[in-house]
Design a protein around this motif. Sequence first.
Motif, PDB file in Angstrom:
ATOM      1  N   CYS A  47       0.763  -1.341  -0.036  1.00  0.00           N
ATOM      2  CA  CYS A  47      -0.498   0.253   0.304  1.00  0.00           C
ATOM      3  C   CYS A  47       1.123   1.185   0.014  1.00  0.00           C
ATOM      4  CB  CYS A  47      -1.252  -0.450   1.017  1.00  0.00           C
ATOM      5  SG  CYS A  47      -2.224  -0.606   1.164  1.00  0.00           S
ATOM      6  N   GLU A  48       1.364   1.186   1.055  1.00  0.00           N
ATOM      7  CA  GLU A  48       2.701   2.745   0.695  1.00  0.00           C
ATOM      8  C   GLU A  48       3.863   2.273  -0.086  1.00  0.00           C
ATOM      9  OE1 GLU A  48       5.733   1.238   4.194  1.00  0.00           O
ATOM     10  OE2 GLU A  48       3.425   0.866   5.184  1.00  0.00           O
ATOM     11  N   VAL A  49       3.981   1.022  -0.980  1.00  0.00           N
ATOM     12  CA  VAL A  49       4.579   1.994  -2.439  1.00  0.00           C
ATOM     13  C   VAL A  49       3.542   2.082  -3.490  1.00  0.00           C
ATOM     14  CG1 VAL A  49       5.510   0.429  -3.909  1.00  0.00           C
ATOM     15  CG2 VAL A  49       6.371  -0.417  -1.934  1.00  0.00           C
ATOM     16  N   LYS A  50       2.166   1.828  -3.440  1.00  0.00           N
ATOM     17  CA  LYS A  50       1.447   2.323  -3.816  1.00  0.00           C
ATOM     18  C   LYS A  50       1.466   3.696  -4.654  1.00  0.00           C
ATOM     19  CE  LYS A  50      -3.317   1.321  -6.074  1.00  0.00           C
ATOM     20  NZ  LYS A  50      -4.733   1.121  -5.767  1.00  0.00           N
ATOM     21  N   LYS A  51       1.296   3.831  -3.152  1.00  0.00           N
ATOM     22  CA  LYS A  51       0.660   5.163  -2.589  1.00  0.00           C
ATOM     23  C   LYS A  51       1.893   6.918  -3.412  1.00  0.00           C
ATOM     24  CE  LYS A  51      -0.947   8.249   0.760  1.00  0.00           C
ATOM     25  NZ  LYS A  51       0.022   9.392   0.705  1.00  0.00           N
ATOM     26  N   ALA A  52       3.549   5.731  -2.567  1.00  0.00           N
ATOM     27  CA  ALA A  52       4.241   6.821  -2.945  1.00  0.00           C
ATOM     28  C   ALA A  52       4.326   6.687  -4.572  1.00  0.00           C
ATOM     29  CB  ALA A  52       5.641   5.759  -2.782  1.00  0.00           C
ATOM     30  N   THR A  53       4.137   5.366  -5.261  1.00  0.00           N
ATOM     31  CA  THR A  53       4.365   5.304  -6.686  1.00  0.00           C
ATOM     32  C   THR A  53       3.586   6.872  -7.529  1.00  0.00           C
ATOM     33  OG1 THR A  53       4.854   3.624  -6.445  1.00  0.00           O
ATOM     34  CG2 THR A  53       3.948   4.092  -9.021  1.00  0.00           C
ATOM     35  N   GLN A  54       1.754   6.629  -7.204  1.00  0.00           N
ATOM     36  CA  GLN A  54       1.103   7.654  -7.683  1.00  0.00           C
ATOM     37  C   GLN A  54       1.591   9.045  -6.855  1.00  0.00           C
ATOM     38  OE1 GLN A  54      -1.661   6.408  -9.078  1.00  0.00           O
ATOM     39  NE2 GLN A  54      -1.821   8.442  -9.646  1.00  0.00           N
ATOM     40  N   ASP A  55       1.820   9.414  -6.017  1.00  0.00           N
ATOM     41  CA  ASP A  55       2.330  10.229  -5.456  1.00  0.00           C
ATOM     42  C   ASP A  55       3.208  11.336  -6.394  1.00  0.00           C
ATOM     43  OD1 ASP A  55       0.690  10.655  -3.512  1.00  0.00           O
ATOM     44  OD2 ASP A  55       2.504  10.329  -1.451  1.00  0.00           O
ATOM     45  N   GLU A  56       4.193  10.136  -6.425  1.00  0.00           N
ATOM     46  CA  GLU A  56       5.544  10.990  -7.383  1.00  0.00           C
ATOM     47  C   GLU A  56       4.658  11.124  -8.877  1.00  0.00           C
ATOM     48  OE1 GLU A  56       8.144  11.819  -5.726  1.00  0.00           O
ATOM     49  OE2 GLU A  56       8.978  12.049  -7.379  1.00  0.00           O
ATOM     50  N   LEU A  57       4.063   9.944  -9.505  1.00  0.00           N
ATOM     51  CA  LEU A  57       3.570  10.151 -10.906  1.00  0.00           C
ATOM     52  C   LEU A  57       2.676  11.819 -10.862  1.00  0.00           C
ATOM     53  CD1 LEU A  57       2.075   6.599 -11.954  1.00  0.00           C
ATOM     54  CD2 LEU A  57       3.583   8.506 -13.492  1.00  0.00           C
ATOM     55  N   ASP A  58       1.737  11.730  -9.303  1.00  0.00           N
ATOM     56  CA  ASP A  58       1.385  13.099  -9.540  1.00  0.00           C
ATOM     57  C   ASP A  58       2.106  14.046  -9.324  1.00  0.00           C
ATOM     58  OD1 ASP A  58      -1.255  11.797 -10.144  1.00  0.00           O
ATOM     59  OD2 ASP A  58      -1.341  11.986  -7.911  1.00  0.00           O
ATOM     60  N   LYS A  59       3.663  14.397  -9.117  1.00  0.00           N
ATOM     61  CA  LYS A  59       4.152  15.686  -8.744  1.00  0.00           C
ATOM     62  C   LYS A  59       4.607  15.576  -9.622  1.00  0.00           C
ATOM     63  CE  LYS A  59       8.437  15.971  -6.009  1.00  0.00           C
ATOM     64  NZ  LYS A  59       8.721  15.456  -5.193  1.00  0.00           N
ATOM     65  N   HIS A  60       5.398  14.481 -10.795  1.00  0.00           N
ATOM     66  CA  HIS A  60       5.643  15.637 -12.370  1.00  0.00           C
ATOM     67  C   HIS A  60       4.485  15.281 -13.418  1.00  0.00           C
ATOM     68  CE1 HIS A  60       9.450  14.714 -10.605  1.00  0.00           C
ATOM     69  NE2 HIS A  60       9.127  13.708  -9.809  1.00  0.00           N
ATOM     70  N   ARG A 103      11.031   8.846 -10.955  1.00  0.00           N
ATOM     71  CA  ARG A 103      11.861   9.968 -11.683  1.00  0.00           C
ATOM     72  C   ARG A 103      12.725  10.012 -11.956  1.00  0.00           C
ATOM     73  NH1 ARG A 103      12.778  11.237  -6.186  1.00  0.00           N
ATOM     74  NH2 ARG A 103      14.512  10.642  -6.014  1.00  0.00           N
ATOM     75  N   GLU A 104      13.725   8.620 -12.404  1.00  0.00           N
ATOM     76  CA  GLU A 104      14.812   8.477 -13.292  1.00  0.00           C
ATOM     77  C   GLU A 104      14.007   7.318 -14.824  1.00  0.00           C
ATOM     78  OE1 GLU A 104      17.829   9.261 -13.072  1.00  0.00           O
ATOM     79  OE2 GLU A 104      17.227  10.362 -11.571  1.00  0.00           O
ATOM     80  N   HIS A 105      13.606   5.954 -14.281  1.00  0.00           N
ATOM     81  CA  HIS A 105      12.888   5.294 -14.707  1.00  0.00           C
ATOM     82  C   HIS A 105      11.602   6.042 -15.961  1.00  0.00           C
ATOM     83  CE1 HIS A 105      12.138   1.386 -16.997  1.00  0.00           C
ATOM     84  NE2 HIS A 105      12.056   1.689 -17.717  1.00  0.00           N
ATOM     85  N   VAL A 106      10.553   6.594 -15.271  1.00  0.00           N
ATOM     86  CA  VAL A 106       9.460   6.622 -16.166  1.00  0.00           C
ATOM     87  C   VAL A 106       9.628   8.771 -16.595  1.00  0.00           C
ATOM     88  CG1 VAL A 106       7.054   7.228 -15.679  1.00  0.00           C
ATOM     89  CG2 VAL A 106       7.956   5.348 -14.500  1.00  0.00           C
ATOM     90  N   LYS A 107      10.323   9.089 -15.707  1.00  0.00           N
ATOM     91  CA  LYS A 107      10.404   9.943 -16.590  1.00  0.00           C
ATOM     92  C   LYS A 107      11.453  10.293 -17.185  1.00  0.00           C
ATOM     93  CE  LYS A 107       9.472  15.186 -14.842  1.00  0.00           C
ATOM     94  NZ  LYS A 107      10.955  16.132 -14.753  1.00  0.00           N
ATOM     95  N   ALA A 108      12.442  10.012 -16.953  1.00  0.00           N
ATOM     96  CA  ALA A 108      13.773  10.457 -17.794  1.00  0.00           C
ATOM     97  C   ALA A 108      14.465   9.928 -18.530  1.00  0.00           C
ATOM     98  CB  ALA A 108      15.167  10.718 -16.192  1.00  0.00           C
TER      99      ALA A 108
END
Lengths: 624, 168
Positions: A47-60, A103-108
């Motif tokens: 759950c924590e991993v999922k939340k972190a993933t979603q947060d980071e996606l939203d952030k970028h 950050r590194e893989h999906v975005k960059a």
Amino acid sequence: MFSKRRSEEMAPVDTLWEELKHAHIASPAERWILLCGGLPCSSTSCCEVKKATQDELDKHRLSLEIKEIGCIGDCSEGPTIIVYPEGVIYRKLKPDLAREIIREHVKAGNIVERLLRGDPEPREELRRREKMPFYRRQSRLVLRNCEVVKPDIEDYMKHRGYSALAYVLSQMTPEQVIKQVKLSGLRGRGGGGFPTGLKWEHMLGSPGEEKYVICNGDEGDPGAFMDRNLLEGDPHSVLEGMIIAGYATGAGQGFIYVRAEYPLAVRRSMQAIEQARENNLLGEDILQTGFSFDVELRTGAGAFVCGEETALISSLQGSRGDPEPRPPFPVQSGLWNLPTLINNVETLANIPIILLCGADSFAKIGTAGSRGTKVFALAGKVRHTGLVEVPFGTTLREIIYKIGGGIPGDKTFKAAQTGGPSGGCLGEQHLDLPLDYDSLLDIGSMIGSGGLIIMDEDTCMVDIARYYLDFTQDESCGKCTPCRVGTKRLLEILTRITHGEGQEDDLERLEYWGRLIKNTALCGLGRSAANPVLSTLRYFKSEYVAHIRDHYCPAGVCERLNRPRINQEICRACGLCARICEAAAISGSKETGYRIDPALCTACQRCLEECPFEAITGGEKVHA
Amino acid sequence: MTTETSILEGELQARLQPIVERYRGKRGAVIPVLQEIQGVLGYLPRKALIFVATELSIPLAEIYSVVSFYSQFSTVPVGRHRLEVCTGTACYVKGSHQLLEELGEKLNLEPGQVSPDGRLSLATTRCVGACSMAPVLKIGEELYGEFTADKIEQLLGSLARREEADRE
Ligand SMILES: Cc1cc2nc3c(=O)[nH]c(=O)nc-3n(C[C@H](O)[C@H](O)[C@H](O)COP(=O)(O)O)c2cc1C
Ligand code: FES
């Protein structure tokens, strides 16, 4: 919604298999993230991993789809994220690592090499799922959707979901369906291995004003989790197989019986039923073909015997799960005394595959008597645990060493337990045996539902036999005397052997009681209850003898028999231990080395404390 | 209606009546009804069993025979947090019996017991299907894999924090 194709237009299994295997890398332009949402992962830090993933996606401001799927089967390594289209798999994740990946893989666009795990394989091999030995060597046919498709009707339909049903309802007669299932050679995956097509034929011919289909999701074998995984990860496949079974055998009502210990499987199956109803795949006049069928979900209440079909029926009727003598078989007289077809979860999940790919193609997989693939739940002392799907006929060696990565630590393989409480233990001599229904029966075990527990040198086989008898004795419903009394007798004898109080003729007693129960018990629980004892007696007899004669447990598990041992490789034969031993249990010489006589040793531990080279171990509580 | 004669008072009655109503007239309803009641009350007090027997017109003895047969049912109260150690084969091979023993010592509870404040209870469970993470501890619906007894303090701490958060 559905294209009606004729059977000759259907892709043969080879092509379809290729297609399925590559389904998740089919559209390279698409980037999406897959998150393993099977039970083991979703219960850890997922759950924590999922939340972190979603947060980071939203952030970028990245609008990607996160698909939370069933279990990808590699459970010892979760939580897991797979980033597509490359199919790069990141395992054992923590929230901050998930953020880094976004950050590194999906975005960059840079693969985070540092986070690719799974040594000792070379790195190149690790990146993509289909290259990793754990997956590459499997044939994931039944599990295909669990890795790619959300357990949701929309996604399932995008992956050929319900097209087998649509085809069957519009193009085939029940007899034709049954003919295909018979031709495929499919046998029941619930343990008995009865030919599915034949059972369906009996059911079709069995008269009754109403008929029922039951999907057996009781999965009582402790250490098995194939059916849980299918119901959590791909419930629609099971449901589709069930509706087809209903059509082919003339049933109008189905029940999915899931054990109470699987709350997520219950929820996902429930959701699948509701979605199917909304899409007119369940209920009245399905897809306007005039066929009506509905499904109800029931949960078990914690009783192993309820996996047995007649006991399951008693339980569905609201009583104690007492088994009944057969005949009559459920297809003749089952639920409410009406014809009832009972099939296992995995059996039903094979049905859409057979009808999509064609029975001929399906029958090319596996061995002469056992067609298709089998999902095994690999657990115990093996490096990669999780679900493993291979064609029948695959050897234990392939599964344990090539797929499972071998035994962890520097330990050696001792035994593989198949078939749970009804099965037996195989030893080293069986590593190259092609596994199928018949080969395992020949050596006194059975394929069972697919539980496969690996044991190493630290496992005591007498203790394992005792463990299983403790289980069956507890789960015996008590209705028939051979099982009620016999399992108790066996347990008593095994317990006293593990306590060091075994008698010389106990081995004969075990054989006697074992055969007696096997030949006289009412249901399959009793008839197979002695298998763990008889098979360990057959292949690991020396361990029994050591317990009885030498009062010694070679694996160091049985506490009352656990004596210190001298490791000859470390020992420098200084003789100190022999001099200080008050029980005079240690003897030897500089030339021959020293040994402890377990029969004399009192486990006082003095030698262990005094040895300058720490060559003596054991004697304390040793646990696996 | 049996409402006037029902032995349940007020609130309990209000909570259980809808459950039996939903299953009234359905065949084989005893087990799901008992499951739902246990879901609400945490266990099956005798009063509730009498209620079900009266409402569904089933002999009380038959209800008891069902309740005693299935290990899921409990006729004694359980703790608010129910710690269950898996006793399945994969977990056994990985030392769950020792885990159970150690947890018992740390919590000062025998398997089957409830702590005096009613907060914790310790029990065993059959395989929960997370065998690849053996040994497994289950609390409610949550599973904790590769669990060792030394992690229990931390876990109890986070349970306490969650309880506090729920209260606020
Ligand atoms: C003691 C006992 C336990 C069983 N447990 C299960 C089970 O958990 N799941 C299952 O599918 N079949 C189980 N079976 C087999 C069922 O009786 C039945 O043969 C099976 O569900 C039929 O489906 P299949 O032909 O698709 O395998 C068990 C049998 C026995 C004797
Ligand atoms: S054996 Fe413990 S979860 Fe299966």
